[in-house]
Design an enzyme around this catalytic site. Structure first.
Site, PDB file in Angstrom:
ATOM      1  N   TYR A 183       0.828  -1.211   0.000  1.00 57.69           N
ATOM      2  CA  TYR A 183       0.000   0.000   0.000  1.00 57.69           C
ATOM      3  C   TYR A 183       0.866   1.266   0.000  1.00 57.69           C
ATOM      4  CZ  TYR A 183      -3.502  -3.404   1.760  1.00 57.69           C
ATOM      5  OH  TYR A 183      -4.313  -4.506   1.949  1.00 57.69           O
ATOM      6  N   LYS A 196     -12.456   0.371   5.049  1.00 52.84           N
ATOM      7  CA  LYS A 196     -11.692   1.586   4.684  1.00 52.84           C
ATOM      8  C   LYS A 196     -12.672   2.714   4.376  1.00 52.84           C
ATOM      9  CE  LYS A 196     -10.461   4.355   1.131  1.00 52.84           C
ATOM     10  NZ  LYS A 196     -11.350   4.990   0.119  1.00 52.84           N
ATOM     11  N   ARG A 227     -18.295   8.551   7.483  1.00 56.54           N
ATOM     12  CA  ARG A 227     -18.431   7.101   7.290  1.00 56.54           C
ATOM     13  C   ARG A 227     -17.509   6.321   8.232  1.00 56.54           C
ATOM     14  NH1 ARG A 227     -19.593   8.950   2.076  1.00 56.54           N
ATOM     15  NH2 ARG A 227     -17.433   8.877   1.346  1.00 56.54           N
TER      16      ARG A 227
HETATM   17  P1  NDP Z   1     -14.192  -2.005   1.834  1.00 55.46           P
HETATM   18  O1  NDP Z   1     -15.122  -3.162   1.668  1.00 55.46           O
HETATM   19  O2  NDP Z   1     -13.767  -1.598   3.182  1.00 55.46           O
HETATM   20  O3  NDP Z   1     -14.899  -0.777   1.124  1.00 55.46           O
HETATM   21  C1  NDP Z   1     -14.289   0.491   1.010  1.00 55.46           C
HETATM   22  C2  NDP Z   1     -15.140   1.352   0.078  1.00 55.46           C
HETATM   23  O4  NDP Z   1     -16.448   1.520   0.631  1.00 55.46           O
HETATM   24  C3  NDP Z   1     -14.574   2.718  -0.146  1.00 55.46           C
HETATM   25  O5  NDP Z   1     -14.884   3.093  -1.489  1.00 55.46           O
HETATM   26  C4  NDP Z   1     -15.370   3.602   0.810  1.00 55.46           C
HETATM   27  O6  NDP Z   1     -15.499   4.896   0.287  1.00 55.46           O
HETATM   28  C5  NDP Z   1     -16.707   2.906   0.869  1.00 55.46           C
HETATM   29  N1  NDP Z   1     -17.341   2.989   2.190  1.00 55.46           N
HETATM   30  C6  NDP Z   1     -16.754   2.778   3.401  1.00 55.46           C
HETATM   31  N2  NDP Z   1     -17.666   2.905   4.387  1.00 55.46           N
HETATM   32  C7  NDP Z   1     -18.846   3.171   3.794  1.00 55.46           C
HETATM   33  C8  NDP Z   1     -20.145   3.417   4.292  1.00 55.46           C
HETATM   34  N3  NDP Z   1     -20.414   3.394   5.594  1.00 55.46           N
HETATM   35  N4  NDP Z   1     -21.143   3.683   3.392  1.00 55.46           N
HETATM   36  C9  NDP Z   1     -20.882   3.716   2.068  1.00 55.46           C
HETATM   37  N5  NDP Z   1     -19.656   3.500   1.537  1.00 55.46           N
HETATM   38  C10 NDP Z   1     -18.642   3.230   2.399  1.00 55.46           C
HETATM   39  O7  NDP Z   1     -12.970  -2.270   0.859  1.00 55.46           O
HETATM   40  P2  NDP Z   1     -11.388  -2.366   0.978  1.00 55.46           P
HETATM   41  O8  NDP Z   1     -10.988  -3.062  -0.264  1.00 55.46           O
HETATM   42  O9  NDP Z   1     -10.761  -1.083   1.274  1.00 55.46           O
HETATM   43  O10 NDP Z   1     -11.137  -3.371   2.184  1.00 55.46           O
HETATM   44  C11 NDP Z   1     -10.896  -2.954   3.531  1.00 55.46           C
HETATM   45  C12 NDP Z   1      -9.467  -3.245   3.930  1.00 55.46           C
HETATM   46  O11 NDP Z   1      -9.169  -4.618   3.720  1.00 55.46           O
HETATM   47  C13 NDP Z   1      -8.407  -2.534   3.086  1.00 55.46           C
HETATM   48  O12 NDP Z   1      -8.308  -1.157   3.359  1.00 55.46           O
HETATM   49  C14 NDP Z   1      -7.195  -3.343   3.440  1.00 55.46           C
HETATM   50  O13 NDP Z   1      -6.709  -2.978   4.712  1.00 55.46           O
HETATM   51  C15 NDP Z   1      -7.772  -4.747   3.447  1.00 55.46           C
HETATM   52  N6  NDP Z   1      -7.578  -5.440   2.156  1.00 55.46           N
HETATM   53  C16 NDP Z   1      -6.720  -6.516   2.127  1.00 55.46           C
HETATM   54  C17 NDP Z   1      -6.512  -7.220   0.964  1.00 55.46           C
HETATM   55  C18 NDP Z   1      -5.595  -8.401   0.981  1.00 55.46           C
HETATM   56  O14 NDP Z   1      -5.266  -8.916  -0.102  1.00 55.46           O
HETATM   57  N7  NDP Z   1      -5.179  -8.878   2.117  1.00 55.46           N
HETATM   58  C19 NDP Z   1      -7.157  -6.828  -0.298  1.00 55.46           C
HETATM   59  C20 NDP Z   1      -8.054  -5.711  -0.163  1.00 55.46           C
HETATM   60  C21 NDP Z   1      -8.259  -5.067   1.032  1.00 55.46           C
HETATM   61  P3  NDP Z   1     -15.064   6.230   1.120  1.00 55.46           P
HETATM   62  O15 NDP Z   1     -13.591   6.082   1.404  1.00 55.46           O
HETATM   63  O16 NDP Z   1     -15.372   7.339   0.173  1.00 55.46           O
HETATM   64  O17 NDP Z   1     -15.925   6.226   2.357  1.00 55.46           O
END
Ligand code: NDP
Length: 278
Positions: free
Chosen positions: A52, A232, A238
């Site tokens: 990241y 995230k 949020r």
């Molecule tokens: P998430 O499922 O956490 O979704 C994040 C998205 O949802 C962003 O676009 C965010 O937008 C939006 N969002 C967050 N909260 C809300 C809400 N309450 N209402 C509406 N929209 C919302 O996806 P991630 O892929 O980021 O997964 C979370 C974490 O998992 C990552 O940050 C990372 O730490 C981990 N990860 C690990 C991986 C691996 O291979 N081990 C791969 C992918 C992720 P906004 O920011 O505009 O709120």
């Protein structure tokens, strides 16, 4: 507020807050501010990775927060370019340097990459770094049952967690059951499928019934299944919304209705074939 978040036992006296904050896709120049805000609203668990490119900014935010670094649980993960034991050992030291104020509480092999390397070799690097006191708890991410079985053949040390893609459209029952049987805590990445599941009529309907947002419904479903999550968000509103999960619960019918949404749908790579190309 942080005190309200339950913790999950990882052994050796290490406990991980069941709800944390993920920083995937937060650009490095925005990460310190995002993590500072997350700590302010009450998160005490940050999930980052070498890939990241924002580990240093996570450390900077913890440093500037005035909190005791021991109060914040930090997970990081081995970068995907590291193929050999020696490369992995150097990379682990790089994470320790980047985080600076805080030793990683949990360090994971990010992907098995079975088509391009022997993941048991990098696992051995984590095992040895832990034995040397460089790392605390160690685990894996994106490992399928066959990958976990292969680790069992070569190592006595069981990964404390397996961090996998998991949400209502990909409920991962076999892997969760395997983890429960072998003492491996399941962590969900993309717990709301990056927003994909939030418009689902079942999720929306339950949210309307109980006066909660779709994201809160889905995150609560994860928590009640015992899964560790770290959504995230770069929006302060949020971030706070995703933390307000401990003053309501879903009943058995609501839990079952969400679990029934499974369609084995991935939003990310397939761990058996995924490889990263630099
Ligand atoms: P998430 O499922 O956490 O979704 C994040 C998205 O949802 C962003 O676009 C965010 O937008 C939006 N969002 C967050 N909260 C809300 C809400 N309450 N209402 C509406 N929209 C919302 O996806 P991630 O892929 O980021 O997964 C979370 C974490 O998992 C990552 O940050 C990372 O730490 C981990 N990860 C690990 C991986 C691996 O291979 N081990 C791969 C992918 C992720 P906004 O920011 O505009 O709120």
């Amino acid at each position: 507020m942080a005190a309200d978040i339950p913790t999950v036992d990882l052994g050796d006296g290490i406990r991980i807050p069941q709800l944390g904050f993920g920083v995937f896709q937060i650009p490095p120049e925005e990460t310190e501010a995002a993590v500072a805000q997350a700590l302010t609203v009450g998160y005490r668990h940050i999930d980052t990775a070498q890939g990241y490119r924002n580990e240093k900014q996570v450390g900077d935010a913890i440093d500037a927060s005035g909190l005791d670094p021991d109060e914040v649980f930090v997970t990081s993960k081995l970068g995907l370019a590291h193929m050999t034991y020696d490369e992995a050992r150097v990379a682990i030291d790089d994470t320790v340097t980047a985080l600076r104020v805080t030793k990683p509480d949990l360090f994971l092999v990010h992907w098995p990459l079975p088509t391009v390397r022997d993941y048991t070799v990098v696992w051995r690097a984590l095992v040895d770094a832990r034995a040397d006191g460089v790392l605390r708890a160690i685990g894996v991410s994106n490992f399928q049952i066959a990958h976990l079985e292969r680790l069992r053949d070569v190592s006595d040390l069981v990964p404390v967690v397996n961090q996998i893609e998991l949400h209502p459209y990909l409920t991962q029952e076999p892997l969760r059951a395997y983890g429960a049987e072998h003492g491996i805590v399941t962590e969900a990445w993309s717990p709301i499928a990056q927003g994909l599941v939030l418009g689902d009529p079942v999720v929306v309907g339950i949210g309307e019934e109980i006066g909660r947002s779709p994201a809160q419904v889905v995150l609560r479903w994860h928590l009640q299944r015992g899964t560790v999550v770290f959504p995230k968000s770069t929006s302060p509103a949020r971030m706070a919304e995703n933390l307000r999960l401990f003053d309501f619960s879903l009943d058995d019918d609501q839990m079952a209705a969400i679990s029934a949404l499974n369609r084995d749908q991935r939003t990310g790579g397939d761990p058996d074939t995924f490889r990263y190309t630099y």
